[in-house]
Motif scaffolding. Structure first.
Motif, PDB file in Angstrom:
ATOM      1  N   UNK A  79       1.834  -4.220   0.569  1.00 31.33           N
ATOM      2  CA  UNK A  79       2.152  -3.172  -0.397  1.00 31.33           C
ATOM      3  C   UNK A  79       1.604  -1.841   0.137  1.00 31.33           C
ATOM      4  N   UNK A  80       1.912  -0.749  -0.555  1.00 48.02           N
ATOM      5  CA  UNK A  80       1.353   0.549  -0.160  1.00 48.02           C
ATOM      6  C   UNK A  80      -0.174   0.529  -0.257  1.00 48.02           C
ATOM      7  N   UNK A  81      -0.700  -0.116  -1.309  1.00 50.45           N
ATOM      8  CA  UNK A  81      -2.150  -0.233  -1.446  1.00 50.45           C
ATOM      9  C   UNK A  81      -2.747  -1.018  -0.285  1.00 50.45           C
ATOM     10  N   UNK A  82      -2.070  -2.111   0.112  1.00 54.73           N
ATOM     11  CA  UNK A  82      -2.558  -2.901   1.248  1.00 54.73           C
ATOM     12  C   UNK A  82      -2.647  -2.043   2.502  1.00 54.73           C
ATOM     13  N   UNK A  83      -1.641  -1.224   2.738  1.00 57.67           N
ATOM     14  CA  UNK A  83      -1.635  -0.372   3.933  1.00 57.67           C
ATOM     15  C   UNK A  83      -2.808   0.616   3.896  1.00 57.67           C
ATOM     16  N   UNK A  84      -3.060   1.184   2.721  1.00 57.76           N
ATOM     17  CA  UNK A  84      -4.202   2.099   2.578  1.00 57.76           C
ATOM     18  C   UNK A  84      -5.510   1.341   2.801  1.00 57.76           C
ATOM     19  N   UNK A  85      -5.614   0.135   2.251  1.00 55.26           N
ATOM     20  CA  UNK A  85      -6.826  -0.668   2.419  1.00 55.26           C
ATOM     21  C   UNK A  85      -7.034  -1.060   3.886  1.00 55.26           C
ATOM     22  N   UNK A  86      -5.949  -1.344   4.593  1.00 55.12           N
ATOM     23  CA  UNK A  86      -6.060  -1.672   6.017  1.00 55.12           C
ATOM     24  C   UNK A  86      -6.527  -0.469   6.827  1.00 55.12           C
ATOM     25  N   UNK A  87      -6.057   0.709   6.460  1.00 53.25           N
ATOM     26  CA  UNK A  87      -6.484   1.926   7.161  1.00 53.25           C
ATOM     27  C   UNK A  87      -7.994   2.131   6.997  1.00 53.25           C
ATOM     28  N   UNK A  88      -8.487   1.926   5.779  1.00 49.17           N
ATOM     29  CA  UNK A  88      -9.928   2.048   5.543  1.00 49.17           C
ATOM     30  C   UNK A  88     -10.680   0.956   6.306  1.00 49.17           C
ATOM     31  N   UNK A  89     -10.148  -0.260   6.314  1.00 43.39           N
ATOM     32  CA  UNK A  89     -10.783  -1.358   7.060  1.00 43.39           C
ATOM     33  C   UNK A  89     -10.950  -1.001   8.522  1.00 43.39           C
ATOM     34  N   UNK A  90      -9.925  -0.386   9.080  1.00 47.33           N
ATOM     35  CA  UNK A  90      -9.976   0.017  10.489  1.00 47.33           C
ATOM     36  C   UNK A  90     -11.012   1.126  10.691  1.00 47.33           C
ATOM     37  N   UNK A  91     -10.978   2.146   9.840  1.00 46.20           N
ATOM     38  CA  UNK A  91     -11.909   3.278   9.964  1.00 46.20           C
ATOM     39  C   UNK A  91     -13.358   2.866   9.768  1.00 46.20           C
ATOM     40  N   UNK A  92     -13.576   1.892   8.850  1.00 46.59           N
ATOM     41  CA  UNK A  92     -14.947   1.468   8.536  1.00 46.59           C
ATOM     42  C   UNK A  92     -15.394   0.279   9.394  1.00 46.59           C
ATOM     43  N   UNK A  93     -14.559  -0.111  10.346  1.00 45.23           N
ATOM     44  CA  UNK A  93     -14.891  -1.166  11.314  1.00 45.23           C
ATOM     45  C   UNK A  93     -15.212  -2.505  10.647  1.00 45.23           C
ATOM     46  N   UNK A  94     -14.385  -2.899   9.660  1.00 44.50           N
ATOM     47  CA  UNK A  94     -14.548  -4.233   9.069  1.00 44.50           C
ATOM     48  C   UNK A  94     -14.316  -5.273  10.156  1.00 44.50           C
TER      49      UNK A  94
END
Length: 194
Positions: free
Chosen positions: A137-152
């Protein structure tokens, strides 16, 4: 402090900005603890009025009442006679008798196998249907972007159906984050080796 190695953050219950702060809080207290971001995935929700269903009853829903968004619908959404639709997070079991039309105003005629009251915003599950389109979903894409930036270190992907779902997530995250395919759909089991 008790010795956790990994903390799971469930994106279903927090907006993107809220869990970004949770990741940062964990990192501030225990930087050695890994983060598992569990993205929400395409959770469908019933949007119609409250209704009570009796066993054996035949009723009709529109595609939009069942929460099928345009981006995942592709006409009839892969829905066919004989497939089950579970409503109210599985408490109501129905089987499709007829599909008439396409998204958004198409109708699904179903027979209720097990009925109770159905309230607005309760979960809809299509266990026999391969839902077309992206798993994100659009929310998933935003959450993935944060995951990448925050080095999950880990991302869990809900409702995976096919290898391309994982490939899409990998393309957004890059090579360093581990991707966990949550096997929750029969279509994923059928392709488990892939």
């Amino acid at each position: 402090d008790a010795g956790a190695d990994v903390l799971r953050l469930n994106c279903s219950h927090v907006d993107t900005d809220g869990w970004r702060e949770r990741i940062r809080s964990v990192r501030a207290v225990r930087p050695e603890v890994a983060i598992l971001v569990d993205i929400q995935g395409p959770k469908l929700r019933y949007s119609g009025e409250t209704r009570v269903f009796q066993d054996g009853e035949v009723c009709t829903f529109t595609f939009t009442e069942l929460g099928l968004p345009e981006s995942r619908s592709h006409g009839d959404g892969g829905l066919q006679a004989g497939q089950r639709i579970l409503l109210h997070d599985g408490r109501i079991e129905t089987v499709i008798e007829q599909v008439a039309g396409t998204w958004p105003d198409g109708n699904l005629t179903v027979r209720v196998l097990h009925g109770v009251a159905l309230q607005t915003n309760k979960g809809v599950n299509l266990p026999d249907t391969e839902v077309m389109g992206s798993v994100l979903s659009d929310k998933d894409r935003a959450d993935l972007e944060v995951s990448k930036r925050e080095h999950a270190e880990f991302v869990g992907v809900s409702f995976v159906q096919r290898p391309s779902d994982i490939e899409e997530v990998r393309s957004l995250l890059g090579p360093t984050c581990h991707v966990i395919a949550k096997i929750e759909r029969p279509q994923a089991l059928e392709r488990i080796d892939e």
